[in-house]
Design a protein around this motif. Sequence first.
Motif, PDB file in Angstrom:
ATOM      1  N   ILE A 200     -10.131  -6.311  -7.166  1.00 38.68           N
ATOM      2  CA  ILE A 200      -9.525  -7.035  -6.054  1.00 38.68           C
ATOM      3  C   ILE A 200      -8.300  -7.793  -6.560  1.00 38.68           C
ATOM      4  O   ILE A 200      -7.234  -7.779  -5.936  1.00 38.68           O
ATOM      5  N   PHE A 201      -8.456  -8.456  -7.710  1.00 42.17           N
ATOM      6  CA  PHE A 201      -7.344  -9.188  -8.301  1.00 42.17           C
ATOM      7  C   PHE A 201      -6.213  -8.230  -8.680  1.00 42.17           C
ATOM      8  O   PHE A 201      -5.028  -8.534  -8.470  1.00 42.17           O
TER       9      PHE A 201
ATOM     10  N   LEU B 170      -8.428  -0.552   1.489  1.00 41.68           N
ATOM     11  CA  LEU B 170      -9.704  -1.244   1.632  1.00 41.68           C
ATOM     12  C   LEU B 170      -9.636  -2.255   2.772  1.00 41.68           C
ATOM     13  O   LEU B 170      -8.566  -2.723   3.142  1.00 41.68           O
ATOM     14  N   SER B 171     -10.794  -2.613   3.301  1.00 43.11           N
ATOM     15  CA  SER B 171     -10.871  -3.572   4.386  1.00 43.11           C
ATOM     16  C   SER B 171     -10.359  -4.939   3.939  1.00 43.11           C
ATOM     17  O   SER B 171     -10.555  -5.354   2.784  1.00 43.11           O
ATOM     18  N   THR B 172      -9.717  -5.650   4.864  1.00 42.83           N
ATOM     19  CA  THR B 172      -9.253  -7.007   4.553  1.00 42.83           C
ATOM     20  C   THR B 172     -10.422  -7.930   4.216  1.00 42.83           C
ATOM     21  O   THR B 172     -10.235  -8.958   3.563  1.00 42.83           O
ATOM     22  N   GLU B 173     -11.632  -7.564   4.639  1.00 40.23           N
ATOM     23  CA  GLU B 173     -12.814  -8.397   4.390  1.00 40.23           C
ATOM     24  C   GLU B 173     -13.000  -8.676   2.904  1.00 40.23           C
ATOM     25  O   GLU B 173     -13.333  -9.797   2.508  1.00 40.23           O
ATOM     26  N   TYR B 174     -12.782  -7.662   2.069  1.00 38.18           N
ATOM     27  CA  TYR B 174     -12.967  -7.846   0.632  1.00 38.18           C
ATOM     28  C   TYR B 174     -11.991  -8.870   0.076  1.00 38.18           C
ATOM     29  O   TYR B 174     -12.352  -9.729  -0.737  1.00 38.18           O
ATOM     30  N   PHE B 175     -10.747  -8.776   0.518  1.00 35.97           N
ATOM     31  CA  PHE B 175      -9.724  -9.686   0.010  1.00 35.97           C
ATOM     32  C   PHE B 175      -9.889 -11.102   0.562  1.00 35.97           C
ATOM     33  O   PHE B 175      -9.624 -12.077  -0.126  1.00 35.97           O
TER      34      PHE B 175
ATOM     35  N   ILE C 218      -3.006 -10.761   1.840  1.00 41.41           N
ATOM     36  CA  ILE C 218      -4.280 -10.093   2.067  1.00 41.41           C
ATOM     37  C   ILE C 218      -4.065  -8.799   2.837  1.00 41.41           C
ATOM     38  O   ILE C 218      -4.605  -7.742   2.483  1.00 41.41           O
ATOM     39  N   ASN C 219      -3.265  -8.871   3.887  1.00 37.40           N
ATOM     40  CA  ASN C 219      -2.981  -7.670   4.674  1.00 37.40           C
ATOM     41  C   ASN C 219      -2.212  -6.640   3.857  1.00 37.40           C
ATOM     42  O   ASN C 219      -2.467  -5.436   3.954  1.00 37.40           O
ATOM     43  N   GLU C 220      -1.263  -7.109   3.047  1.00 38.59           N
ATOM     44  CA  GLU C 220      -0.490  -6.196   2.217  1.00 38.59           C
ATOM     45  C   GLU C 220      -1.382  -5.497   1.187  1.00 38.59           C
ATOM     46  O   GLU C 220      -1.254  -4.299   0.944  1.00 38.59           O
ATOM     47  N   ALA C 221      -2.292  -6.272   0.566  1.00 34.37           N
ATOM     48  CA  ALA C 221      -3.203  -5.686  -0.426  1.00 34.37           C
ATOM     49  C   ALA C 221      -4.162  -4.707   0.229  1.00 34.37           C
ATOM     50  O   ALA C 221      -4.510  -3.671  -0.342  1.00 34.37           O
ATOM     51  N   SER C 222      -4.605  -5.032   1.438  1.00 43.09           N
ATOM     52  CA  SER C 222      -5.510  -4.151   2.176  1.00 43.09           C
ATOM     53  C   SER C 222      -4.831  -2.830   2.489  1.00 43.09           C
ATOM     54  O   SER C 222      -5.403  -1.749   2.280  1.00 43.09           O
ATOM     55  N   LYS C 223      -3.585  -2.881   2.971  1.00 42.08           N
ATOM     56  CA  LYS C 223      -2.857  -1.663   3.301  1.00 42.08           C
ATOM     57  C   LYS C 223      -2.580  -0.837   2.058  1.00 42.08           C
ATOM     58  O   LYS C 223      -2.698   0.386   2.072  1.00 42.08           O
ATOM     59  N   SER C 224      -2.213  -1.507   0.974  1.00 40.60           N
ATOM     60  CA  SER C 224      -1.886  -0.808  -0.261  1.00 40.60           C
ATOM     61  C   SER C 224      -3.089  -0.111  -0.879  1.00 40.60           C
ATOM     62  O   SER C 224      -2.987   1.004  -1.401  1.00 40.60           O
ATOM     63  N   SER C 225      -4.254  -0.763  -0.816  1.00 44.17           N
ATOM     64  CA  SER C 225      -5.462  -0.223  -1.457  1.00 44.17           C
ATOM     65  C   SER C 225      -6.271   0.679  -0.535  1.00 44.17           C
ATOM     66  O   SER C 225      -7.100   1.467  -0.989  1.00 44.17           O
TER      67      SER C 225
END
Length: 215
Positions: A89-90, A47-52, A38-45
């Motif tokens: 998100i996916f 976007l806030s971790t909330e979405y993930f 989740i943190n990795e996807a948030s940093k990459s995108s």
Amino acid sequence: MNDNLIITIGRQFGSGGREIGKRLADLFGIAYYDKELINEASKSSGLSTEYFEKADERAPSALLNSFSINWLTGAGGIWGDGGLSNEYIFKFQSDVIRHLAETQSCVIVGRCADYILRQYPRCYNVFIHAPLEDRIERIISRSHGMTRKEAIELAEKKNKLRASYYNFYTDKGWGVASSYDLSIDSSILGSEETAIFIRDFIQKKDGMPKWEKKK
């Protein structure tokens, strides 16, 4: 395509899949990813971790009520009527999973990683399950004050969400033995011996000793 060793873990809620995954990572001396994705996807995108977090292992139908605000942005198509499109998100999370697999050997828990990495030659897919009573006992032991009835309801809810998510995004069946290289009942050997059993299975299937644990 690189030669990294990837182990994906599907699991019933309360089966000890996370614990076994962590132990496997230690046995092989490789990285471990679960909530860290989740943190990795948030940093990459960006976007806030909330979405993930809200979308984590939830199929689209389960997401409709998670994003109740009508967001407006010029991002061009990544926002749906209920908020950030779950498909994006996916996609963000899938891109992170592929990037991790391309850059390092690792254990990845859940999130359709087995399907996302289906073209990777050294990706081994495991599903961890256990009888209901064993799962309930584990859930209660880590949740202070939870009743047996609440534990059963939580397990059913979590597994239903995971199954819906997996079945929506893949062409396989969640928990169906044929969807994995190995499906194992963690209650038979216990978490530690189950992790060792899986390690030995992967070593034989992989043709090791070409893989050795990092010093």
